[in-house]
Design a protein around this motif. Sequence first.
Motif, PDB file in Angstrom:
ATOM      1  N   GLY A  18       0.784  -1.222   0.000  1.00 48.86           N
ATOM      2  CA  GLY A  18       0.000   0.000   0.000  1.00 48.86           C
ATOM      3  C   GLY A  18       0.815   1.272   0.000  1.00 48.86           C
ATOM      4  O   GLY A  18       0.289   2.359   0.269  1.00 48.86           O
ATOM      5  N   ILE A  19       2.104   1.171  -0.315  1.00 51.94           N
ATOM      6  CA  ILE A  19       2.979   2.342  -0.282  1.00 51.94           C
ATOM      7  C   ILE A  19       2.829   3.186  -1.543  1.00 51.94           C
ATOM      8  O   ILE A  19       2.820   4.421  -1.486  1.00 51.94           O
ATOM      9  N   ILE A  20       2.717   2.540  -2.700  1.00 50.04           N
ATOM     10  CA  ILE A  20       2.564   3.258  -3.957  1.00 50.04           C
ATOM     11  C   ILE A  20       1.381   2.678  -4.726  1.00 50.04           C
ATOM     12  O   ILE A  20       1.077   1.484  -4.611  1.00 50.04           O
ATOM     13  N   SER A  21       0.730   3.524  -5.496  1.00 48.72           N
ATOM     14  CA  SER A  21      -0.412   3.081  -6.291  1.00 48.72           C
ATOM     15  C   SER A  21       0.072   2.299  -7.506  1.00 48.72           C
ATOM     16  O   SER A  21       1.255   2.354  -7.869  1.00 48.72           O
ATOM     17  N   LEU A  22      -0.849   1.598  -8.148  1.00 48.25           N
ATOM     18  CA  LEU A  22      -0.488   0.823  -9.336  1.00 48.25           C
ATOM     19  C   LEU A  22      -0.005   1.721 -10.476  1.00 48.25           C
ATOM     20  O   LEU A  22       1.035   1.443 -11.071  1.00 48.25           O
ATOM     21  N   PRO A  23      -0.699   2.832 -10.807  1.00 50.53           N
ATOM     22  CA  PRO A  23      -0.186   3.706 -11.873  1.00 50.53           C
ATOM     23  C   PRO A  23       1.200   4.264 -11.567  1.00 50.53           C
ATOM     24  O   PRO A  23       2.057   4.338 -12.454  1.00 50.53           O
ATOM     25  N   ASP A  24       1.436   4.631 -10.296  1.00 53.60           N
ATOM     26  CA  ASP A  24       2.758   5.152  -9.938  1.00 53.60           C
ATOM     27  C   ASP A  24       3.829   4.071 -10.058  1.00 53.60           C
ATOM     28  O   ASP A  24       4.955   4.336 -10.494  1.00 53.60           O
ATOM     29  N   ALA A  25       3.485   2.840  -9.663  1.00 52.64           N
ATOM     30  CA  ALA A  25       4.449   1.741  -9.779  1.00 52.64           C
ATOM     31  C   ALA A  25       4.790   1.478 -11.246  1.00 52.64           C
ATOM     32  O   ALA A  25       5.952   1.222 -11.585  1.00 52.64           O
ATOM     33  N   ILE A  26       3.796   1.534 -12.118  1.00 46.83           N
ATOM     34  CA  ILE A  26       4.043   1.338 -13.548  1.00 46.83           C
ATOM     35  C   ILE A  26       4.957   2.444 -14.076  1.00 46.83           C
ATOM     36  O   ILE A  26       5.926   2.176 -14.804  1.00 46.83           O
ATOM     37  N   ARG A  27       4.682   3.697 -13.709  1.00 49.39           N
ATOM     38  CA  ARG A  27       5.521   4.809 -14.159  1.00 49.39           C
ATOM     39  C   ARG A  27       6.951   4.658 -13.664  1.00 49.39           C
ATOM     40  O   ARG A  27       7.918   4.835 -14.415  1.00 49.39           O
ATOM     41  N   LEU A  28       7.117   4.329 -12.391  1.00 45.02           N
ATOM     42  CA  LEU A  28       8.449   4.217 -11.808  1.00 45.02           C
ATOM     43  C   LEU A  28       9.264   3.109 -12.463  1.00 45.02           C
ATOM     44  O   LEU A  28      10.458   3.280 -12.742  1.00 45.02           O
TER      45      LEU A  28
END
Length: 343
Positions: free
Chosen positions: A273-283
Amino acid sequence: MIKLATMLDKGIIPPSLHLDEPNPNIDFQESPLFVNKTCTAWSKGDAPRRGGVSSFGIGGTNAHTVLEEAPARTGEQGGRRLHVLPVSGASRSALTEMLRQLAGFMRRSDMQHNAANIAYTLQKGRSALRYRTSFVGSDLAELSDQVDQARMQESASREVLTSEHPVVFMFSGQGGQQVGMGQEIYEQEPVFRSAIDECANLIKEFAHIDIRSLLYRECKSDGELAPELEAVIQTVIFATQYAIAKLFMSWGVFPAAVIGHSIGEYAAAHMAGIISLPDAIRLTLIRGRLSSRVPGGGIVAVGLSPEELQPHWNENLSLAAINGPRQCVVSGPHPRSQRFMSG
């Protein structure tokens, strides 16, 4: 109620007990009613068979119920190629008897059940008792053979003293990727497929590439990843790990903790729950682009401490990771790293 349910299941109307002749004062000839004297086939028309049960109680406490026959079983197999049959009993002898009955049930040729239906019933409709065993197979013949063998071997089961077994999800780093990874799961498991599609749509939005066509359908025949897929492989690994985690959770396996290595840290961070799925994809997309700009090199795991490695350092080698008191990873450009690996 039980009698009517049995009649609907068997398609037979049983005779009324102890009837010799109906009451002569009842004019059955002028009525659509009759008293059944012998076993009669309950013919089936276009509509399902239905029956009513009435219970007339004292003081107006009446109950009336209408039952309809169940739809015919199709006998179709489920979507999965393999099926899991968990079996348990309160004692070893009870488990052995359960296995005997289960094997006999699966071997009866007149049964129209299939492996998927039996697996579902055992998973959802039975309690998990103290003595347990399980079987994995593709059809009833294979599974019934396994059940028969386990019935003869006491060691095939184990005693479970507690149902509390915390699970840790561990997400690996890059290096194990291959052409078509997860394709069979994608084709057979809707939850996995939905998770991959969710990630693929985000990747397509951010990087304008559809990983599904490259990973599952248009990979090179020699087993190498297509260049377009290689450019986003770190994100593809993340998506696969995310989809596997979602699949396990759909089966009721939830993590008490998560841990990851390298690209797996992003999957662990998202599941925590630290990062959202869209943010994880971007990173992961950005991480992949940055990694591609770095000159090629190599790494080697060494069973030495950082202090013991000190004499070997030079401007071309780096201490990439310390995984333990005497577990280090050395990295460097080719061919310097290769010479270090070779001693």
